[in-house]
Design a protein around this motif. Sequence first.
Motif, short mmCIF file in Angstrom:
data_model
loop_
_atom_site.label_atom_id
_atom_site.label_comp_id
_atom_site.label_asym_id
_atom_site.label_seq_id
_atom_site.Cartn_x
_atom_site.Cartn_y
_atom_site.Cartn_z
N GLU A 92 -13.67 -0.29 0.51
CA GLU A 92 -13.58 1.07 0.46
C GLU A 92 -12.71 1.83 1.28
O GLU A 92 -12.12 2.65 1.07
CB GLU A 92 -14.95 1.70 0.12
N SER A 93 -12.88 1.40 2.46
CA SER A 93 -12.02 1.97 3.59
C SER A 93 -10.51 1.80 3.45
O SER A 93 -9.67 2.79 3.74
CB SER A 93 -12.50 1.40 4.93
N CYS A 94 -10.20 0.59 2.92
CA CYS A 94 -8.96 0.11 2.81
C CYS A 94 -8.36 0.98 1.64
O CYS A 94 -7.18 1.42 1.50
CB CYS A 94 -8.56 -1.28 2.71
N ARG A 95 -8.98 1.08 0.66
CA ARG A 95 -8.78 1.88 -0.72
C ARG A 95 -8.34 3.21 -0.31
O ARG A 95 -7.45 3.80 -1.05
CB ARG A 95 -9.88 1.84 -1.81
N GLN A 96 -9.02 3.73 0.43
CA GLN A 96 -8.55 5.22 0.71
C GLN A 96 -7.03 5.28 1.49
O GLN A 96 -6.46 6.33 1.28
CB GLN A 96 -9.44 5.60 2.06
N LEU A 97 -6.63 4.25 2.04
CA LEU A 97 -5.26 4.02 2.85
C LEU A 97 -4.42 3.95 1.59
O LEU A 97 -3.20 4.59 1.57
CB LEU A 97 -5.21 3.00 3.59
N GLU A 98 -4.77 3.68 0.46
CA GLU A 98 -3.72 3.27 -0.50
C GLU A 98 -3.77 4.49 -1.65
O GLU A 98 -2.89 4.73 -2.15
CB GLU A 98 -4.37 2.46 -1.70
N LEU A 99 -4.42 5.53 -1.52
CA LEU A 99 -4.59 6.89 -2.25
C LEU A 99 -3.36 7.80 -1.67
O LEU A 99 -3.06 7.92 -0.56
CB LEU A 99 -5.75 7.57 -1.88
#
Length: 240
Positions: free
Chosen positions: A233-240
Amino acid sequence: CTITDIATLIEQDLAMSAKLLQLVNSSFFGFFKNIDSPARAVALLGMDTVKALVLSVGIFTELHHVSVGSFSAKALWEHSMTVAAFAKRIAQEETKDKSLIDDVFIAGFMHDIGKLILFSSMQDQYIEAMELAQKEQLSICQAECQVLSASHGDIGGYLLGLWGLPGYVVETAAFHHRLHHYPNPSLCPALIVHVADYLYYQLRSDTAFTPPALNTAYLEQIGLSHRLDAWIESCRQLEL
């Protein structure tokens, strides 16, 4: 030599100065103020980070516009930067150790340097390995070993050792796809980059290759398997 000596050398190369400033001002490093001089960039990043960036930029620059078959130097650059950012985010979630956080970014940035070396020196064979990986649904490492009798981790670790990069960078390149051979199970750069690399493929649907497997046994051994969902979830935020 001093940091000032290094900054002076970089300032003499306009292309390298521009690339270094572009990188240091990117979201990957997260500095809140704009860095407008190589001297300031070197002072903020430190010698190890600058050394890794300069060496990598030098190699990538030679091949940045090369795209042959399934290989794209530009795509590899983007992959390396993303894995570095993911690794840094994971480290920030697990520790306050600034040295480890900085280390994993460098290690993530350099982890696939062996792919560039193999492609640039053995292009036909490396394209053959990539085509085999797609055809047989193998991981890149498996295909490399079948065609070349060595993986990009083997080559990258050896090269980075010759270059005199820090041990954690060498170990990460060599072990990020084979943690079962890593001699000291711990929250180390090799583990963090291994997870970051895995998450890259989990969060990207545009890859044509079989993603690397996650070493869940290693995570369980060091008591961190329960943290995987939070990292995703934390890395997904970097993708946004």
